[in-house]
Scaffold this active site. Sequence first.
Site, PDB file in Angstrom:
ATOM      1  N   LYS A  87       0.710  -1.121   0.208  1.00 22.60           N
ATOM      2  CA  LYS A  87      -0.271   0.249   0.648  1.00 22.60           C
ATOM      3  C   LYS A  87       0.555   1.036   0.146  1.00 22.60           C
ATOM      4  O   LYS A  87       2.026   1.922   0.712  1.00 22.60           O
ATOM      5  CB  LYS A  87      -0.887  -0.115   1.426  1.00 22.60           C
ATOM      6  CG  LYS A  87      -2.161   0.736   1.277  1.00 22.60           C
ATOM      7  CD  LYS A  87      -3.243   0.329   2.868  1.00 22.60           C
ATOM      8  CE  LYS A  87      -4.236   1.193   2.023  1.00 22.60           C
ATOM      9  NZ  LYS A  87      -5.037   0.765   3.711  1.00 22.60           N
TER      10      LYS A  87
HETATM   11  C1  E4P Z   1      -8.481   1.421   3.947  1.00 19.03           C
HETATM   12  O1  E4P Z   1      -7.843   0.887   3.661  1.00 19.03           O
HETATM   13  C2  E4P Z   1      -8.554   3.095   4.857  1.00 19.03           C
HETATM   14  O2  E4P Z   1      -7.395   3.007   5.187  1.00 19.03           O
HETATM   15  C3  E4P Z   1      -9.056   2.806   5.378  1.00 19.03           C
HETATM   16  O3  E4P Z   1     -10.636   2.392   5.189  1.00 19.03           O
HETATM   17  C4  E4P Z   1      -9.496   4.296   6.117  1.00 19.03           C
HETATM   18  O4  E4P Z   1     -10.429   4.354   6.778  1.00 19.03           O
HETATM   19  P1  E4P Z   1     -11.078   5.326   7.804  1.00 19.03           P
HETATM   20  O5  E4P Z   1     -11.197   6.576   7.334  1.00 19.03           O
HETATM   21  O6  E4P Z   1     -12.288   5.269   8.767  1.00 19.03           O
HETATM   22  O7  E4P Z   1      -9.890   5.599   9.061  1.00 19.03           O
END
Ligand code: E4P
Length: 219
Positions: A87
Amino acid sequence: MKFFIDTANLDEITEANELGILDGVTTNPSLINKEGIKGEDNIMQRYVDICNIVDGDISAEVVATDFEGMVREGENLAALSPKIVVKIPMIKDGIKAIKYFSSKGIRTNCTLVFSAGQALLAAKAGATYLSPFIGRIDDISWDGIDLIDQIVAIYGNYGFTTEVLAASIRNPLHIVKCAEVGADVVTSPLKAFLALLNHPLTDKGLAKFLADAAKSRPA
Ligand code: E4P
């Protein structure tokens, strides 16, 4: 549509996996921190533990923000398991790193995406997945689902193979709306997935069936 769970919590991952419909897991540094995991070795071990539970794609995020650092970290993460998807944040060196990993056959998930322009850059660089954060867009009174719709249309226009992974899901309606506009994947907290199960008429209907079944089976 693929279902990923957005957590680093092993109990939640196991519970979702036991439903039999889980296709992968996404994590980020905040989710790792939420689990109280400390130190590089323990963080890496958590990714291995997740890979051992789920037969699917597991996103593990780099924390470097320069090209060399992202490449070094990403290669270490990818070496943990063929399930790992590296990522990478949507920044200039991130695009370079996505292009590099794409040329090496290492899969990537471009994260922190909030615009169609960013989505175009990530697809051009060869990202495997693109993570637009729809809940965070809704949080500032814009429409996160509109962004998913726009990106799905743009990728369709050009046949980009990058999969749209709707992230920052807050509720079950987000999941349904993502399905309507053609997101390839949703990554969601367990709570929002389980909320898809709920309907009062299901509860009422089941109660009636069970009551009638009991009448047909006198003790
Ligand atoms: C996913 O990979 C993201 O990092 C995550 O969904 C972010 O979610 P949040 O906005 O609830 O922190």
